[in-house]
Design an enzyme around this catalytic site. Structure first.
Site, PDB file in Angstrom:
ATOM      1  N   ARG A 148       0.855  -1.189   0.000  1.00  0.00           N
ATOM      2  CA  ARG A 148       0.000   0.000   0.000  1.00  0.00           C
ATOM      3  C   ARG A 148       0.888   1.236   0.000  1.00  0.00           C
ATOM      4  O   ARG A 148       2.111   1.151   0.142  1.00  0.00           O
ATOM      5  CB  ARG A 148      -1.034   0.004   1.142  1.00  0.00           C
ATOM      6  CG  ARG A 148      -0.671  -0.623   2.441  1.00  0.00           C
ATOM      7  CD  ARG A 148       0.405   0.062   3.218  1.00  0.00           C
ATOM      8  NE  ARG A 148       0.176   1.484   3.367  1.00  0.00           N
ATOM      9  CZ  ARG A 148       1.110   2.375   3.601  1.00  0.00           C
ATOM     10  NH1 ARG A 148       2.391   1.975   3.721  1.00  0.00           N
ATOM     11  NH2 ARG A 148       0.854   3.649   3.729  1.00  0.00           N
ATOM     12  N   GLY A 149       0.254   2.418  -0.155  1.00  0.00           N
ATOM     13  CA  GLY A 149       1.026   3.653  -0.330  1.00  0.00           C
ATOM     14  C   GLY A 149       1.112   3.930  -1.825  1.00  0.00           C
ATOM     15  O   GLY A 149       1.398   3.025  -2.614  1.00  0.00           O
ATOM     16  N   ALA A 150       0.859   5.199  -2.196  1.00  0.00           N
ATOM     17  CA  ALA A 150       0.685   5.534  -3.620  1.00  0.00           C
ATOM     18  C   ALA A 150       1.861   5.097  -4.509  1.00  0.00           C
ATOM     19  O   ALA A 150       1.668   4.363  -5.485  1.00  0.00           O
ATOM     20  CB  ALA A 150       0.395   7.029  -3.746  1.00  0.00           C
ATOM     21  N   ARG A 155      -7.467  -0.007  -6.803  1.00  0.00           N
ATOM     22  CA  ARG A 155      -7.628   1.109  -5.854  1.00  0.00           C
ATOM     23  C   ARG A 155      -7.737   2.407  -6.677  1.00  0.00           C
ATOM     24  O   ARG A 155      -6.842   2.716  -7.465  1.00  0.00           O
ATOM     25  CB  ARG A 155      -6.445   1.179  -4.871  1.00  0.00           C
ATOM     26  CG  ARG A 155      -6.350  -0.062  -3.976  1.00  0.00           C
ATOM     27  CD  ARG A 155      -5.488   0.175  -2.754  1.00  0.00           C
ATOM     28  NE  ARG A 155      -6.147   1.001  -1.762  1.00  0.00           N
ATOM     29  CZ  ARG A 155      -5.519   1.536  -0.711  1.00  0.00           C
ATOM     30  NH1 ARG A 155      -4.221   1.335  -0.549  1.00  0.00           N
ATOM     31  NH2 ARG A 155      -6.176   2.274   0.167  1.00  0.00           N
ATOM     32  N   GLN A 172      -2.105   2.511   9.914  1.00  0.00           N
ATOM     33  CA  GLN A 172      -0.798   2.574   9.247  1.00  0.00           C
ATOM     34  C   GLN A 172       0.228   3.324  10.091  1.00  0.00           C
ATOM     35  O   GLN A 172       1.425   3.045  10.000  1.00  0.00           O
ATOM     36  CB  GLN A 172      -0.920   3.269   7.884  1.00  0.00           C
ATOM     37  CG  GLN A 172      -1.650   2.480   6.818  1.00  0.00           C
ATOM     38  CD  GLN A 172      -3.116   2.840   6.769  1.00  0.00           C
ATOM     39  OE1 GLN A 172      -3.709   3.197   7.775  1.00  0.00           O
ATOM     40  NE2 GLN A 172      -3.718   2.746   5.603  1.00  0.00           N
ATOM     41  N   ASP A 176      -1.936  11.063  -2.169  1.00  0.00           N
ATOM     42  CA  ASP A 176      -2.330  10.028  -3.136  1.00  0.00           C
ATOM     43  C   ASP A 176      -2.666  10.614  -4.495  1.00  0.00           C
ATOM     44  O   ASP A 176      -2.564   9.942  -5.514  1.00  0.00           O
ATOM     45  CB  ASP A 176      -3.517   9.225  -2.595  1.00  0.00           C
ATOM     46  CG  ASP A 176      -3.040   8.288  -1.502  1.00  0.00           C
ATOM     47  OD1 ASP A 176      -2.884   8.760  -0.360  1.00  0.00           O
ATOM     48  OD2 ASP A 176      -2.759   7.117  -1.804  1.00  0.00           O
ATOM     49  N   ASN A 195      -5.338  12.534   0.515  1.00  0.00           N
ATOM     50  CA  ASN A 195      -4.423  11.700   1.301  1.00  0.00           C
ATOM     51  C   ASN A 195      -5.268  10.939   2.321  1.00  0.00           C
ATOM     52  O   ASN A 195      -6.497  11.109   2.387  1.00  0.00           O
ATOM     53  CB  ASN A 195      -3.342  12.566   1.971  1.00  0.00           C
ATOM     54  CG  ASN A 195      -2.249  11.718   2.607  1.00  0.00           C
ATOM     55  OD1 ASN A 195      -1.701  10.820   1.971  1.00  0.00           O
ATOM     56  ND2 ASN A 195      -1.931  11.964   3.864  1.00  0.00           N
ATOM     57  N   LYS A 196      -4.622  10.127   3.089  1.00  0.00           N
ATOM     58  CA  LYS A 196      -5.305   9.253   4.058  1.00  0.00           C
ATOM     59  C   LYS A 196      -6.352  10.008   4.869  1.00  0.00           C
ATOM     60  O   LYS A 196      -6.133  11.141   5.291  1.00  0.00           O
ATOM     61  CB  LYS A 196      -4.246   8.626   4.970  1.00  0.00           C
ATOM     62  CG  LYS A 196      -4.753   7.692   6.040  1.00  0.00           C
ATOM     63  CD  LYS A 196      -5.658   6.596   5.530  1.00  0.00           C
ATOM     64  CE  LYS A 196      -5.057   5.777   4.403  1.00  0.00           C
ATOM     65  NZ  LYS A 196      -6.091   4.967   3.683  1.00  0.00           N
TER      66      LYS A 196
HETATM   67  O1  MRU Z   1      -4.468   3.349   2.141  1.00  0.00           O
HETATM   68  P1  MRU Z   1      -2.978   3.534   2.047  1.00  0.00           P
HETATM   69  O2  MRU Z   1      -2.225   2.973   3.200  1.00  0.00           O
HETATM   70  O3  MRU Z   1      -2.451   3.070   0.706  1.00  0.00           O
HETATM   71  O4  MRU Z   1      -2.802   5.110   2.092  1.00  0.00           O
HETATM   72  C1  MRU Z   1      -1.521   5.645   2.025  1.00  0.00           C
HETATM   73  C2  MRU Z   1      -1.483   7.127   2.148  1.00  0.00           C
HETATM   74  O5  MRU Z   1      -2.486   7.782   2.279  1.00  0.00           O
HETATM   75  C3  MRU Z   1      -0.143   7.768   2.009  1.00  0.00           C
HETATM   76  O6  MRU Z   1      -0.051   8.928   2.763  1.00  0.00           O
HETATM   77  C4  MRU Z   1       0.094   8.139   0.531  1.00  0.00           C
HETATM   78  O7  MRU Z   1      -0.213   7.051  -0.305  1.00  0.00           O
HETATM   79  C5  MRU Z   1       1.491   8.572   0.282  1.00  0.00           C
HETATM   80  S1  MRU Z   1       2.641   7.245   0.454  1.00  0.00           S
HETATM   81  C6  MRU Z   1       4.177   7.856   0.064  1.00  0.00           C
END
Ligand code: MRU
Length: 342
Positions: free
Chosen positions: A44-46, A87, A192, A233, A243-244
């Site tokens: 996970r993470g963009a 996603r 996270q 994201d 973002n999250k």
């Molecule tokens: O749902 P996730 O864990 O994929 O969400 C991640 C985030 O929101 C991060 O802040 C974002 O993707 C940046 S990661 C460098």
């Protein structure tokens, strides 16, 4: 810490659903397994899901049986559709898969495509780490010599090919000789912050303090942090940033407390085709993430749940957007296109 690696034509992923209690690696040999791993947040993470999807395309290319170029490309695009649909919010995913498709369409010899796509995915992995290092240095320069940072979710090595975006700034600041400490929001519902950011920073020996999300206002009001640094994201042309979930609340609190609010993201997270954040699709995830914690039910049976995974922070609350190509300041609809041109 490496969450993604390509070994012997297979994709190895550190399973982020079981961290920090267990360090388990899974191996994907098909693009469908990669799609499942992204959907179920094993990766996970963009930027990380972008790189994983690029390797997913390499696995797809390696398995395609085709009589000609057109048939090969049509099957490759089928795999692309499956990966992109996993996603919706992080633009890096579609960006990475579209880049692979563009390489495939431009190739002269379609029979060489499996090797070429694997090589392109590898380049993307290496480029992401290099971009994060540049981004980290750009962001670290903005920070005082002694700094206490609040971050949200995980925008670290685990969320990228390596080094991290927001946590890349934390790492670069220390490399520049600054004294850095971090407050990590636990980041309900998926935790996270508690599970990944706390773990990643502790592994690297950073002083990190874990708080629950509802403590952030108090932490700001009592002068415990100098700035907020977090990831993104998808960033629209006017700077509005997805973002999250919980990022928007932090931005409003930071504004109220006169605390700088920095967004860290590589330029692959910019989506200048969208004029504002209203157009960013927001993923909704399973109610079970809210009603259960580690399999333990914590809410009444059959309660109605709303579980958006992201929110959009209006650009007016963002002090600067730190990228690998430089730092953009408001007005973002002028500064962001300039960054990309340079
Ligand atoms: O749902 P996730 O864990 O994929 O969400 C991640 C985030 O929101 C991060 O802040 C974002 O993707 C940046 S990661 C460098």
């Amino acid at each position: 810490m490496q969450a993604i690696s390509w070994e012997h034509d297979r994709l190895k992923l550190l399973d982020q659903t079981v961290l920090p209690l267990k360090k388990v690696y899974i191996t994907c040999t098909t693009y469908q397994q990669v799609a499942d791993a992204i959907r179920n947040m094993k990766v996970r993470g963009a930027p990380a899901i972008g790189v994983a999807a690029a390797y997913g395309m390499a696995l797809a290319a390696g398995s395609i049986q085709a009589a000609n170029r057109d048939e090969f490309l049509s099957k490759l695009k089928e795999a692309a559709g499956v990966l992109i649909a996993t996603r919706p919010t992080a633009v890096n995913l579609a960006w990475a898969v579209d880049r692979i498709i563009a390489v495939a369409e431009a190739a002269e010899d379609w029979q060489q495509l499996p090797a070429l796509i694997a090589k392109t995915a590898r380049n993307m992995e290496e480029e992401d780490i290099a971009a994060n290092r540049r981004l980290g240095r750009n962001g670290a320069k903005l920070l005082p010599d002694k700094v206490s940072i609040l971050t949200h979710c995980n925008a670290g090595a685990l969320a990228t090919a390596g080094y991290g975006t927001a946590l890349g700034i934390v790492r670069a600041a220390r490399e520049m000789g600054k004294t850095v400490s971090v407050y990590a929001d636990e980041t309900r519902p998926y935790l996270q912050g508690a599970r990944l950011t706390a773990f990643e920073l502790m592994e690297d020996g950073f002083p990190v303090t874990l708080i629950t999300d509802n403590m952030a206002g108090h932490v700001m009001q009592t002068g415990r942090i100098n700035c907020v640094v977090l990831g993104a994201d998808r960033i629209a042309a006017n700077g509005d940033t997805a973002n999250k979930i919980g990022t928007y609340s932090l931005a409003v609190l930071a504004h109220e407390n006169n605390i700088p609010f920095y967004v860290a993201a590589p330029v692959s997270t910019l989506d200048l085709s969208l004029s504002t954040g209203d157009e960013i699709p927001i993923e909704e995830r399973s109610p079970l993430e809210v009603t259960h914690v580690f399999g333990q039910q914590i809410a009444p049976e059959s309660i109605h749940v709303y579980n958006p995974a992201f929110d959009v922070t209006p650009a007016k609350y963002i002090t600067a957007i730190v990228t690998d190509k430089g730092v953009a300041f408001p007005p973002f609809n002028q500064s962001l296109p300039q960054l990309i041109q340079e």
